[in-house]
Scaffold this motif. Sequence first.
Motif, mmCIF file in Angstrom:
data_model
loop_
_atom_site.group_PDB
_atom_site.id
_atom_site.type_symbol
_atom_site.label_atom_id
_atom_site.label_comp_id
_atom_site.label_asym_id
_atom_site.label_seq_id
_atom_site.Cartn_x
_atom_site.Cartn_y
_atom_site.Cartn_z
ATOM 1 N N ARG A 146 -7.431 3.060 -6.376
ATOM 2 C CA ARG A 146 -6.048 3.647 -6.982
ATOM 3 C C ARG A 146 -4.578 2.677 -7.144
ATOM 4 N NH1 ARG A 146 -2.817 8.504 -6.795
ATOM 5 N NH2 ARG A 146 -1.976 9.346 -8.385
ATOM 6 N N THR A 147 -4.089 2.642 -7.744
ATOM 7 C CA THR A 147 -2.812 1.952 -8.174
ATOM 8 C C THR A 147 -1.452 3.462 -7.929
ATOM 9 O OG1 THR A 147 -2.761 0.886 -9.981
ATOM 10 C CG2 THR A 147 -3.380 -0.123 -7.971
ATOM 11 N N VAL A 148 -0.472 3.385 -7.697
ATOM 12 C CA VAL A 148 0.283 3.612 -7.544
ATOM 13 C C VAL A 148 1.597 3.700 -7.531
ATOM 14 C CG1 VAL A 148 -0.943 6.299 -6.542
ATOM 15 C CG2 VAL A 148 0.359 4.532 -5.209
ATOM 16 N N ARG A 160 -1.238 0.152 -3.839
ATOM 17 C CA ARG A 160 -2.424 0.121 -2.948
ATOM 18 C C ARG A 160 -2.889 1.447 -3.025
ATOM 19 N NH1 ARG A 160 -5.181 -4.613 -0.644
ATOM 20 N NH2 ARG A 160 -3.625 -4.066 0.408
ATOM 21 N N GLU A 161 -3.462 2.788 -2.955
ATOM 22 C CA GLU A 161 -3.729 3.425 -2.443
ATOM 23 C C GLU A 161 -4.174 2.888 -1.249
ATOM 24 O OE1 GLU A 161 -3.474 8.117 -3.241
ATOM 25 O OE2 GLU A 161 -5.839 7.103 -3.693
ATOM 26 N N THR A 198 0.914 -1.051 0.056
ATOM 27 C CA THR A 198 0.062 0.386 0.035
ATOM 28 C C THR A 198 0.872 0.777 0.031
ATOM 29 O OG1 THR A 198 -0.615 -0.208 2.441
ATOM 30 C CG2 THR A 198 -1.815 -1.150 1.352
ATOM 31 N N PHE A 199 0.313 2.140 -0.163
ATOM 32 C CA PHE A 199 0.748 3.944 -0.721
ATOM 33 C C PHE A 199 0.504 4.876 0.612
ATOM 34 C CE2 PHE A 199 1.678 8.617 -1.570
ATOM 35 C CZ PHE A 199 3.148 7.952 -1.661
ATOM 36 N N ASP A 200 0.738 4.486 1.959
ATOM 37 C CA ASP A 200 -0.513 5.235 2.452
ATOM 38 C C ASP A 200 -0.177 6.630 2.680
ATOM 39 O OD1 ASP A 200 -0.995 2.550 3.616
ATOM 40 O OD2 ASP A 200 0.603 2.637 5.081
ATOM 41 N N LEU A 201 -1.434 7.519 3.013
ATOM 42 C CA LEU A 201 -1.849 8.638 3.316
ATOM 43 C C LEU A 201 -2.538 9.175 4.439
ATOM 44 C CD1 LEU A 201 -2.492 9.362 -0.664
ATOM 45 C CD2 LEU A 201 -0.757 10.263 0.000
ATOM 46 N N GLY A 233 3.808 7.596 -5.385
ATOM 47 C CA GLY A 233 2.467 8.181 -5.251
ATOM 48 C C GLY A 233 1.693 8.761 -6.979
#
Length: 673
Positions: A511-513, A524-525, A462-465, A517
């Motif tokens: 969304r995938t990044v 996966r976002e 994951t790409f964590d925000l 990002g």
Amino acid sequence: MNCKHSVLAGAVLSAVSALSNAHAADVTQVIVTANPFHKGETEQILLPAKVLAGDELRDKLGNSLGETLSSELGVSASAFGAGASRPIIRGMEGARVKMLENGMAVSDVSGLSNDHAVSADGAVARQIEILRGPASLLYGSGAIGGLVNVVNERIPAALEAKLAGQAEARYSTVDRGNALSGTIDGAAGKLALHVDANSRQTGDYKIPGNRVAGDATSASGRLPNSGTREKGAGVGGSYIDGWGYVGASVSGMDNRYGVPSDEGSSIDQHQTRYDVDSLFKQILPGIESARFKAGYTNYRHAELDQAGVPEVQFKNRALETRAELVHQAINGWHGTFGLQTELTHFSASGVEHEGDHDEEGHEGHDHGHDTVPATRSKSTAAFWVEEKEWGPVRVNAGLRAEHVTREPVTGQQRGFHLQSGALGALWAFTPGYGAGLTVSRAQRAPSTEELYSAGPHHATITFDLGNPDLRKETSRNIELSVQKTAGQVRWKANVFHNSIADFIYGHVTGRTVDEEGHAGDALRERVFSQGDATVRGVEGEIEYNPHAQGLNGRLFADMSRGELTGAGSLPLQPATRLGATIGYRGGNWRAGATWIHAQAQDRLASFEATPTGSYNQVNANLSYNQKLKDMDLTWFVLAKNLLNDEIRVSTSLLKDISPLPGRSVAFGVRAKF
């Protein structure tokens, strides 16, 4: 579904009726140390409790804390491979369930993500305590959903009359694993000493069927990258006299385990911990005792890629202090008040690699991508808990005020004022029976990663925000319980409803990044978001002759539902379960078998795609106790998943690609002296 619930309830009630005429038997009361009044597990009001100790703990001991506790009432596990499985209590996970060691925070980062292992290990524990429901009054906002306390007594509170200890060795077939553990306690005059050590090594474990759910062409046999290697040790001592004790301990842990995701990553985990504990009796008029505890933890772990190269380094340094005063009864009210502080410095940074080249071919440095910036957090709290009895009614009341600040090196500083309170009553309406009602309000500050995450987390792909504007959570809980605590047949049932304003959760957007990002297909976002939620459920269990000689049995069932208002279910919700245990104790022999049935779970969050099927898990145990001079030897065989059923738990992020282990038999011997 309602029909199934009715059948389930009818079965439980029928069992109560059939067994309720049994004769009384003496049962050893186990004290809950993570309670200010040091009550037994059947006397809790504000904190519904379960304590695992003795033979029961050794029989259920697994490779992780989540595996060890996963069959307890209201408890499931995150099941992120064999190395990382964290307890989930009543559908609450992560930062809402606090992990303690001897009443102090473990200060690891297991609450951040399911792939991070809990640093407290049950191998050398004397008992493990589970407090279901809000424990925020005593232990802070990280316990809004409950807590688990691992008690290993590294700082002794009593003098041993002679040298005492135990050692255990076991081998398991499913993962070709071996484990060794041992403790020694002794005394020299008024000085008490404690030493413990443990090690465990397992290979990739066997799975029934195929790795990927519903894909007959996927791999079978052993689950790749599911092996573990862990070792730890601790030493402590106390000076003990009639006035109380003063003691200290130091412990260390090294743990490396695979994450059985498609990425094939692994985690290399290290922790050093220092603790002090002191108890002073009758130091002031009106004060029964004063206690001061402090702990400093230096924790780090690296997430490694398939080649063993570090990608992200997680670090957490924490200093916690806790002071408690227990006052004598005032107009019948007996209570505890105290202060607690915590200072942490946390970061999750990309690892710098030398020798990388830029687009023009020049050698340089890759500084990686920070998942969470270095952040200093401070917490200061005051708490007060009181108890009074009015004839057959015991009343508990408590308040906690807490202030939490988060100060990142880059980004927006936040501060949160938290107020929590609870009121509960237990009515012994006839000898051996009780009914309880508890209402509570608890608040939780957003965690560092929920506020400031802004980077890749490779183990979860994951790409964590984070969101620095997140508000504090506010939980309002009501719980009704009834119980029978005397006689050969004992039972209890709990009904709870928890309404949570501004519930924080990781929303997978679809969304995938890439690592930066930007639009891509690597990660996966996941965005931390808020919404109102409710968690409600029921739990019940019946025990027959649980600790005495002869036959014994247990039936249990639990169910919880977590929903986001207007947005479907909460993610990773546990399945409804029904279980039964039958056992026998006679002479030197002890045997038992447990069956757990989990229903299919198709109550999914809006961004979850795959339901889990039902499963049946059957475990068994057989042991023989042998006296050898001054030593007790226990030879044991433990079997898990005897049916070799394909078990995929709904609380696991890896449920589609990582089933639980297949049939396993563990052989071992335990010595006590």
